[in-house]
Design an enzyme around this catalytic site. Structure first.
Site, PDB file in Angstrom:
ATOM      1  N   LYS A 167       0.818  -1.222   0.000  1.00 10.71           N
ATOM      2  CA  LYS A 167       0.000   0.000   0.000  1.00 10.71           C
ATOM      3  C   LYS A 167       0.851   1.272   0.000  1.00 10.71           C
ATOM      4  O   LYS A 167       0.433   2.302  -0.505  1.00 10.71           O
ATOM      5  CB  LYS A 167      -0.963   0.009   1.185  1.00 10.71           C
ATOM      6  N   GLU A 215     -10.293   7.150   4.400  1.00  9.62           N
ATOM      7  CA  GLU A 215     -10.920   6.242   5.348  1.00  9.62           C
ATOM      8  C   GLU A 215      -9.997   5.041   5.503  1.00  9.62           C
ATOM      9  O   GLU A 215      -9.106   4.815   4.692  1.00  9.62           O
ATOM     10  CB  GLU A 215     -12.281   5.772   4.839  1.00  9.62           C
ATOM     11  N   SER A 233       1.899  -9.722  -1.123  1.00  7.05           N
ATOM     12  CA  SER A 233       1.564  -8.305  -0.928  1.00  7.05           C
ATOM     13  C   SER A 233       1.991  -7.718   0.414  1.00  7.05           C
ATOM     14  O   SER A 233       2.251  -6.528   0.512  1.00  7.05           O
ATOM     15  CB  SER A 233       0.066  -8.085  -1.145  1.00  7.05           C
TER      16      SER A 233
HETATM   17  C1  PLP Z   1      -4.947  -4.064   1.815  1.00  3.74           C
HETATM   18  C2  PLP Z   1      -4.201  -5.283   1.492  1.00  3.74           C
HETATM   19  C3  PLP Z   1      -4.572  -6.126   0.430  1.00  3.74           C
HETATM   20  C4  PLP Z   1      -5.804  -5.897  -0.404  1.00  3.74           C
HETATM   21  O1  PLP Z   1      -5.814  -4.736  -1.166  1.00  3.74           O
HETATM   22  P1  PLP Z   1      -5.660  -4.746  -2.742  1.00  3.74           P
HETATM   23  O2  PLP Z   1      -6.025  -3.376  -3.132  1.00  3.74           O
HETATM   24  O3  PLP Z   1      -6.596  -5.790  -3.282  1.00  3.74           O
HETATM   25  O4  PLP Z   1      -4.259  -5.081  -3.057  1.00  3.74           O
HETATM   26  C5  PLP Z   1      -3.776  -7.216   0.137  1.00  3.74           C
HETATM   27  N1  PLP Z   1      -2.682  -7.503   0.871  1.00  3.74           N
HETATM   28  C6  PLP Z   1      -2.302  -6.735   1.916  1.00  3.74           C
HETATM   29  C7  PLP Z   1      -1.088  -7.123   2.667  1.00  3.74           C
HETATM   30  C8  PLP Z   1      -3.048  -5.604   2.277  1.00  3.74           C
HETATM   31  O5  PLP Z   1      -2.666  -4.853   3.302  1.00  3.74           O
END
Ligand code: PLP
Length: 403
Positions: free
Chosen positions: A98, A120, A385
């Site tokens: 993010k 938010e 992610s």
């Molecule tokens: C917020 C988050 C997601 C989901 O958000 P996307 O916009 O679908 O990428 C996925 N993995 C992590 C670690 C997150 O913090």
């Protein structure tokens, strides 16, 4: 005939923010002006040499990019099929992808002369990443958060406050993400001159789905080059979890014109029959939420359904308009992983590789583990992610150590 995607990113969305039949801007008239201002500033600023150089420098010296691509050899061996590779977005500063779009949004705010970032947050992950960007750029930060979420996500509330953000409790309705979005938009509407609204994924009205995709595209650009360097070729399969869809679009955008098969993985929660899931693409129908059109889990009246996932970053009843479009065109396939498969992948990655993933990311790992067996050979690239520190207490209290 295979569709040519070589000019896709430049031409999509169209000038009105449409990704095929999805996207657009379904917003109250007072928001039209502010959205247009952000769009025009973004088009101009994002092409300037100074902006590109500054963002590049931030990525390298502050965020810790490029993040590595890693061959998960022991995980691959355990699955016994295709070789699994991980794009390590968990190694970003703050522990997830993010920050890629939050630093972009913060830098855009600075170039536009804004003084305050407003957003938010649900579980608090976007709030923490944005508060980090605000501290970095010396901007004010106001994060709207439902009272239910504030009680549930205490460590992230503490982080945001330490980083200097003002956390605004939202006490109406169900007191969670949906109400927080409304509250943040209202605050932004009162002050669009000094503030800028910063969305947390590839969702919302035009231009946000495009802007967030572009800021996340660094993930795919790096990964494609790194993978080729490591293996001499392209991955047979690439995959990522899909909540709103930003980490997935970041990875996918670089591979659309390649032969690689692409899979987005949504959370199936407790299973399709229970209704306790957030698998928007598999079970939703086109509808409108938060100012844009997309696949949507909804009731008969078109109101967004309550959704659930073990990973709070994935429990959104809508999904990015570009994913909706890529599903309809057939270029990207969408599938699901349930809570059980997610937990199994979580524990397996811990034990085989020494990597504790976020529960969100573990959905993509679960799919890769299954797919690797089916494929028997070849390669799979997974977008990891985020890291799992935020999930440790929850997992261990409810599921022990996975023995
Ligand atoms: C917020 C988050 C997601 C989901 O958000 P996307 O916009 O679908 O990428 C996925 N993995 C992590 C670690 C997150 O913090």
């Amino acid at each position: 005939m295979k569709k040519d995607y070589s000019n896709y990113l430049q031409n999509t969305p169209d000038a009105d923010g449409n990704f095929g039949n999805y996207g657009g801007a379904f917003i109250p008239p007072q928001l039209t002006g502010p959205m247009k201002e952000i769009h025009e500033a973004y088009l101009k600023i994002s092409r300037s040499h100074r902006f590109i150089e500054e963002l590049r420098s931030i990525r390298k010296h502050y965020q810790g990019r490029p993040t590595p691509v890693y061959h998960a050899a022991r995980l691959s061996e355990k699955c016994g099929g295709a070789q699994i590779y991980l794009k390590r977005e968990d190694l970003n500063h703050t522990g997830a992808h993010k920050i890629n779009h939050c630093m972009g949004e913060g830098l855009l705010a600075k170039y536009m002369g804004k003084k305050k970032l407003i957003a938010e947050t649900g579980a608090g992950q976007h709030g923490v990443a944005l508060a980090t960007a605000a501290a970095y750029f010396g901007l004010e930060c106001e994060i709207h958060m439902g009272e239910v979420d504030i009680a549930k996500e205490h460590p992230n509330v503490v982080r945001m406050k330490l980083l200097g953000a003002k956390v605004v409790p939202v006490s109406h309705g169900l007191k969670t993400l949906k109400e927080a979005v409304d509250s943040a938009f209202q605050a932004y509407l009162k002050d669009p001159q000094t503030a800028i609204y910063c969305i947390g994924s590839v969702v919302g009205p035009h231009p946000f789905p495009m802007l967030v995709r572009d800021f996340q595209s660094v993930v795919g650009i790096e990964a494609r080059e790194q993978f080729q360097e490591m293996t001499g070729g392209l991955p047979d399969v690439i995959t990522a979890c899909v909540g709103g869809g930003s980490n997935a679009m970041g990875l996918f955008s670089a591979f659309l014109n390649d032969p690689s098969e692409i899979w987005g993985v949504e959370p199936l929660g407790r299973g399709p029959k229970t209704g306790d899931h957030a698998a928007t693409m598999s079970y939703g129908m086109p509808g409108i939420i938060h100012g844009f059109k997309c696949y949507l889990l909804q009731d008969e009246k078109g109101e967004p359904s309550p959704v659930y996932s073990i990973a709070s970053g994935l429990d959104y009843p809508g999904v990015g308009p570009e994913h909706s479009h890529l599903k309809d065109t057939g270029r990207v396939h969408y599938t699901t992983a349930d809570d059980k498969a997610c937990l199994n992948a979580f524990f397996t990655l811990c034990r085989t590789e020494g990597i504790i993933p976020a529960l969100e990311s573990a959905h993509a790992v679960a799919f890769a583990m299954k797919k690797a067996v089916e494929m028997k050979s070849g390669t799979i690239l997974v977008n990891l992610s985020g890291r799992g520190d935020k999930d440790l207490d929850f997992v261990v209290d409810n599921h022990g150590y996975g023995d």
